[in-house]
Motif scaffolding. Structure first.
Motif, PDB file in Angstrom:
ATOM      1  N   THR A   1      16.596   6.865 -17.167  1.00 56.61           N
ATOM      2  CA  THR A   1      15.375   6.088 -17.041  1.00 56.61           C
ATOM      3  C   THR A   1      14.328   6.924 -16.330  1.00 56.61           C
ATOM      4  O   THR A   1      14.615   7.586 -15.341  1.00 56.61           O
ATOM      5  N   THR A   2      13.099   6.869 -16.810  1.00 58.59           N
ATOM      6  CA  THR A   2      11.993   7.610 -16.230  1.00 58.59           C
ATOM      7  C   THR A   2      11.013   6.638 -15.609  1.00 58.59           C
ATOM      8  O   THR A   2      10.534   5.731 -16.281  1.00 58.59           O
ATOM      9  N   LEU A   3      10.714   6.836 -14.338  1.00 63.85           N
ATOM     10  CA  LEU A   3       9.780   5.963 -13.633  1.00 63.85           C
ATOM     11  C   LEU A   3       8.349   6.334 -14.005  1.00 63.85           C
ATOM     12  O   LEU A   3       7.936   7.478 -13.827  1.00 63.85           O
ATOM     13  N   THR A   4       7.599   5.375 -14.536  1.00 62.22           N
ATOM     14  CA  THR A   4       6.215   5.636 -14.910  1.00 62.22           C
ATOM     15  C   THR A   4       5.227   4.864 -14.047  1.00 62.22           C
ATOM     16  O   THR A   4       4.064   5.243 -13.973  1.00 62.22           O
ATOM     17  N   MET A   5       5.664   3.770 -13.412  1.00 62.99           N
ATOM     18  CA  MET A   5       4.767   2.957 -12.598  1.00 62.99           C
ATOM     19  C   MET A   5       5.448   2.638 -11.271  1.00 62.99           C
ATOM     20  O   MET A   5       6.606   2.203 -11.253  1.00 62.99           O
ATOM     21  N   LEU A   6       4.716   2.868 -10.170  1.00 60.20           N
ATOM     22  CA  LEU A   6       5.236   2.565  -8.849  1.00 60.20           C
ATOM     23  C   LEU A   6       4.176   1.794  -8.082  1.00 60.20           C
ATOM     24  O   LEU A   6       3.092   2.312  -7.824  1.00 60.20           O
ATOM     25  N   ASP A   7       4.481   0.540  -7.766  1.00 60.74           N
ATOM     26  CA  ASP A   7       3.558  -0.325  -7.035  1.00 60.74           C
ATOM     27  C   ASP A   7       4.200  -0.728  -5.719  1.00 60.74           C
ATOM     28  O   ASP A   7       5.108  -1.550  -5.689  1.00 60.74           O
ATOM     29  N   LEU A   8       3.731  -0.118  -4.639  1.00 58.95           N
ATOM     30  CA  LEU A   8       4.210  -0.429  -3.299  1.00 58.95           C
ATOM     31  C   LEU A   8       3.079  -1.020  -2.464  1.00 58.95           C
ATOM     32  O   LEU A   8       3.079  -0.931  -1.241  1.00 58.95           O
ATOM     33  N   SER A   9       2.126  -1.657  -3.129  1.00 62.22           N
ATOM     34  CA  SER A   9       0.980  -2.234  -2.431  1.00 62.22           C
ATOM     35  C   SER A   9       1.410  -3.428  -1.573  1.00 62.22           C
ATOM     36  O   SER A   9       2.414  -4.079  -1.865  1.00 62.22           O
ATOM     37  N   HIS A  10       0.647  -3.677  -0.512  1.00 61.40           N
ATOM     38  CA  HIS A  10       0.859  -4.840   0.363  1.00 61.40           C
ATOM     39  C   HIS A  10       2.274  -4.892   0.941  1.00 61.40           C
ATOM     40  O   HIS A  10       2.896  -5.953   0.969  1.00 61.40           O
ATOM     41  N   ASN A  11       2.786  -3.768   1.406  1.00 63.85           N
ATOM     42  CA  ASN A  11       4.146  -3.725   1.951  1.00 63.85           C
ATOM     43  C   ASN A  11       4.201  -3.312   3.414  1.00 63.85           C
ATOM     44  O   ASN A  11       5.283  -3.051   3.922  1.00 63.85           O
ATOM     45  N   ALA A  12       3.068  -3.214   4.082  1.00 62.57           N
ATOM     46  CA  ALA A  12       3.017  -2.829   5.502  1.00 62.57           C
ATOM     47  C   ALA A  12       3.679  -1.471   5.750  1.00 62.57           C
ATOM     48  O   ALA A  12       4.260  -1.233   6.805  1.00 62.57           O
ATOM     49  N   LEU A  13       3.590  -0.584   4.763  1.00 64.31           N
ATOM     50  CA  LEU A  13       4.107   0.772   4.938  1.00 64.31           C
ATOM     51  C   LEU A  13       3.206   1.521   5.910  1.00 64.31           C
ATOM     52  O   LEU A  13       1.995   1.329   5.918  1.00 64.31           O
ATOM     53  N   SER A  14       3.793   2.385   6.728  1.00 68.76           N
ATOM     54  CA  SER A  14       2.999   3.169   7.664  1.00 68.76           C
ATOM     55  C   SER A  14       3.477   4.619   7.638  1.00 68.76           C
ATOM     56  O   SER A  14       4.531   4.932   7.086  1.00 68.76           O
ATOM     57  N   GLY A  15       2.673   5.481   8.229  1.00 67.35           N
ATOM     58  CA  GLY A  15       3.015   6.899   8.254  1.00 67.35           C
ATOM     59  C   GLY A  15       2.306   7.653   7.151  1.00 67.35           C
ATOM     60  O   GLY A  15       1.291   7.207   6.617  1.00 67.35           O
ATOM     61  N   LEU A  16       2.861   8.789   6.799  1.00 70.06           N
ATOM     62  CA  LEU A  16       2.271   9.675   5.794  1.00 70.06           C
ATOM     63  C   LEU A  16       2.748   9.301   4.395  1.00 70.06           C
ATOM     64  O   LEU A  16       3.836   8.746   4.224  1.00 70.06           O
ATOM     65  N   ILE A  17       1.938   9.638   3.405  1.00 75.37           N
ATOM     66  CA  ILE A  17       2.381   9.503   2.005  1.00 75.37           C
ATOM     67  C   ILE A  17       3.389  10.620   1.750  1.00 75.37           C
ATOM     68  O   ILE A  17       3.072  11.795   1.972  1.00 75.37           O
ATOM     69  N   SER A  53      -3.736   6.520 -13.031  1.00 74.92           N
ATOM     70  CA  SER A  53      -4.304   5.547 -12.100  1.00 74.92           C
ATOM     71  C   SER A  53      -3.615   5.675 -10.747  1.00 74.92           C
ATOM     72  O   SER A  53      -2.386   5.684 -10.670  1.00 74.92           O
ATOM     73  N   ILE A  54      -4.426   5.778  -9.689  1.00 76.82           N
ATOM     74  CA  ILE A  54      -3.896   5.807  -8.327  1.00 76.82           C
ATOM     75  C   ILE A  54      -4.794   4.950  -7.452  1.00 76.82           C
ATOM     76  O   ILE A  54      -6.016   5.055  -7.523  1.00 76.82           O
ATOM     77  N   SER A  55      -4.183   4.075  -6.660  1.00 75.29           N
ATOM     78  CA  SER A  55      -4.938   3.232  -5.743  1.00 75.29           C
ATOM     79  C   SER A  55      -4.407   3.436  -4.333  1.00 75.29           C
ATOM     80  O   SER A  55      -3.220   3.217  -4.060  1.00 75.29           O
ATOM     81  N   LEU A  56      -5.300   3.873  -3.457  1.00 78.46           N
ATOM     82  CA  LEU A  56      -4.956   4.120  -2.057  1.00 78.46           C
ATOM     83  C   LEU A  56      -5.848   3.308  -1.128  1.00 78.46           C
ATOM     84  O   LEU A  56      -5.876   3.534   0.080  1.00 78.46           O
ATOM     85  N   ILE A  57      -6.560   2.352  -1.675  1.00 79.01           N
ATOM     86  CA  ILE A  57      -7.510   1.544  -0.922  1.00 79.01           C
ATOM     87  C   ILE A  57      -6.791   0.756   0.189  1.00 79.01           C
ATOM     88  O   ILE A  57      -5.630   0.389   0.040  1.00 79.01           O
ATOM     89  N   GLY A  58      -7.482   0.547   1.304  1.00 80.96           N
ATOM     90  CA  GLY A  58      -6.928  -0.255   2.378  1.00 80.96           C
ATOM     91  C   GLY A  58      -5.940   0.471   3.267  1.00 80.96           C
ATOM     92  O   GLY A  58      -5.076  -0.161   3.875  1.00 80.96           O
ATOM     93  N   ASN A  59      -6.030   1.781   3.345  1.00 81.88           N
ATOM     94  CA  ASN A  59      -5.206   2.594   4.227  1.00 81.88           C
ATOM     95  C   ASN A  59      -6.123   3.377   5.172  1.00 81.88           C
ATOM     96  O   ASN A  59      -7.340   3.226   5.110  1.00 81.88           O
ATOM     97  N   GLN A  60      -5.551   4.168   6.041  1.00 80.31           N
ATOM     98  CA  GLN A  60      -6.335   4.987   6.970  1.00 80.31           C
ATOM     99  C   GLN A  60      -6.204   6.463   6.632  1.00 80.31           C
ATOM    100  O   GLN A  60      -5.882   7.291   7.473  1.00 80.31           O
ATOM    101  N   LEU A  61      -6.473   6.792   5.375  1.00 81.55           N
ATOM    102  CA  LEU A  61      -6.337   8.173   4.916  1.00 81.55           C
ATOM    103  C   LEU A  61      -7.608   8.956   5.203  1.00 81.55           C
ATOM    104  O   LEU A  61      -8.690   8.384   5.306  1.00 81.55           O
ATOM    105  N   GLN A  62      -7.454  10.255   5.312  1.00 85.97           N
ATOM    106  CA  GLN A  62      -8.596  11.133   5.558  1.00 85.97           C
ATOM    107  C   GLN A  62      -8.395  12.437   4.808  1.00 85.97           C
ATOM    108  O   GLN A  62      -7.322  12.688   4.293  1.00 85.97           O
TER     109      GLN A  62
END
Length: 82
Positions: A1-17, A53-62
Motif C-alpha cells: 500500500t502506498t500512502l498518498t494522503m496524510l491528514d493530521l490536522s487538529h491533533n494538538a501536535l507540537s514540536g518540529l515537522i 497540496s500542503i496545509s500548514l496553517i495555524g502553526n508557529q512555523l518560521q
C-alpha cells in the motif's frame, strides 16, 4: 500500500515537522494544519515531487519554504501557510 494522503490536522501536535515525512514519496496531500508545530519547514519536503497540496496553517512555523519547490517548479498547487 502506498500512502498518498496524510491528514493530521487538529491533533494538538507540537514540536518540529519530522523530516522523515519526505520519505513518503507518493504523498500528494499533506495537512498538518491547526496544531502547535514550530520551527522551519524541513527542506527535505521539497523532494516530494508528487505533492500537490500542503496545509500548514495555524502553526508557529518560521523561515523559508523549501527552495526545491521554487527551483524545480514542483511547488504544490495548493500551499496554505497562514
Amino acid at each position: 500500500t502506498t500512502l498518498t494522503m496524510l491528514d493530521l490536522s487538529h491533533n494538538a501536535l507540537s514540536g518540529l515537522i519530522p523530516a522523515e515525512l519526505s520519505e513518503l514519496a507518493a504523498l500528494t496531500t499533506l495537512d498538518l494544519s491547526y496544531n502547535s508545530l514550530s520551527g522551519v519547514i524541513p527542506p527535505q519536503l521539497g523532494n516530494l515531487s508528487s505533492l500537490t497540496s500542503i496545509s500548514l496553517i495555524g502553526n508557529q512555523l518560521q523561515g523559508p519554504i523549501p527552495t526545491q519547490w521554487c527551483m524545480t517548479g514542483t511547488m504544490p498547487n495548493t500551499l496554505s501557510l497562514m
